[in-house]
Design a protein around this motif. Structure first.
Motif, short mmCIF file in Angstrom:
data_model
loop_
_atom_site.label_atom_id
_atom_site.label_comp_id
_atom_site.label_asym_id
_atom_site.label_seq_id
_atom_site.Cartn_x
_atom_site.Cartn_y
_atom_site.Cartn_z
N THR A 19 3.91 -3.44 12.12
CA THR A 19 4.89 -2.67 13.13
C THR A 19 4.12 -2.44 14.07
N LEU A 38 -1.11 -2.28 16.12
CA LEU A 38 -0.15 -3.01 15.21
C LEU A 38 -0.64 -2.34 13.93
N MET A 60 4.60 -6.77 22.38
CA MET A 60 5.52 -6.31 21.09
C MET A 60 6.19 -5.36 21.47
N GLU A 63 9.11 -2.45 16.24
CA GLU A 63 9.66 -3.58 15.62
C GLU A 63 8.59 -4.49 14.79
N TYR A 113 6.61 -7.45 13.03
CA TYR A 113 6.18 -8.84 13.44
C TYR A 113 5.44 -9.49 12.32
N VAL A 137 1.90 -11.98 12.56
CA VAL A 137 1.05 -12.47 13.24
C VAL A 137 -0.19 -12.92 12.86
N VAL A 156 3.16 -14.79 17.88
CA VAL A 156 3.68 -13.41 17.47
C VAL A 156 4.94 -13.47 17.31
N LEU A 157 5.31 -13.75 16.02
CA LEU A 157 6.58 -13.97 15.40
C LEU A 157 7.28 -12.61 15.27
N PRO A 158 8.46 -12.39 15.84
CA PRO A 158 9.33 -11.18 15.56
C PRO A 158 9.99 -11.48 14.49
N VAL A 172 11.77 -14.50 9.82
CA VAL A 172 11.26 -14.88 11.01
C VAL A 172 12.35 -15.32 12.07
#
Length: 186
Positions: free
Chosen positions: A67, A76, A101, A105, A107, A109, A129-131, A137
């Motif tokens: 997060t 992070l 970021m 949220e 993620y 990563v 960097v994948l939300p 995903v």
């Protein structure tokens, strides 16, 4: 009075001229190094190969879920380590990561330890960097992770374990990111 007469001349020895030139050159190099370092510190995060699954398995140390903390901290909060490369640099629960970021949220990563300057964590690439939305995903950009949109990030980890690193990098798995990059680029 003779018109060819000039004023007094200053005689500077050859050694003094060479020494002065060396000092000027060294000062210019020092200024360039300091200026280059300042530019690098203000530059965007480095980008590493992150297009396909083998890139992630070779150059990332871990695939983490986390997060994003406050934007001014680039923090992070790692909640889960889904995958780790053999020989990976150990990771803590809270890491500083220069990535785009949104605070609060979630993620997924792929992160790598970059040795230079005392060491720091980096995302392999901005598009890696994948939300996550509801634990799924939602992105992937131009990476192989885009094929996993809508899926759990655990599927990414499974594919990483199944694929493994680039064969040329295998002898360098316990070495730095830079050494693995050099091995693959040969």
């Amino acid at each position: 009075m003779d018109e060819n007469t000039t004023g007094p001349t200053l005689s500077v020895s050859r050694r003094l001229k060479i020494g002065g030139t060396i000092v000027v050159v060294l000062m210019a190099v020092w200024a360039a190094v300091l200026g280059g370092r300042a530019l690098l510190e203000r530059a965007d995060p480095p980008e590493f190969p992150a297009t396909d699954v083998r890139d992630w398995a070779t150059f990332a140390d871990h695939l983490v879920l986390g997060t994003a903390g406050p934007a001014d901290t680039d923090r992070l909060e790692v909640t889960t380590v889904l995958w780790s490369r053999q020989g990976a640099h150990p990771i803590g629960r809270g890491i500083t990561l220069d990535a785009d970021m949104t605070e609060g949220e979630a993620y997924a990563v792929p992160v790598a330890w970059l040795e230079g300057g005392g060491g720091r964590w980096v995302a392999l690439a901005a598009e890696a960097v994948l939300p996550l939305d509801g634990g799924r995903v939602t992105g992937g950009g131009q990476t192989w992770a885009a094929d996993h949109a809508g899926e759990s990030p655990r599927g990414l980890a499974t594919e990483l374990y199944e694929t493994g690193p680039h064969p040329a990098a295998v002898p360098y798995l316990y070495e730095s990111l830079e050494q693995r990059l050099a091995a693959v680029e040969r």
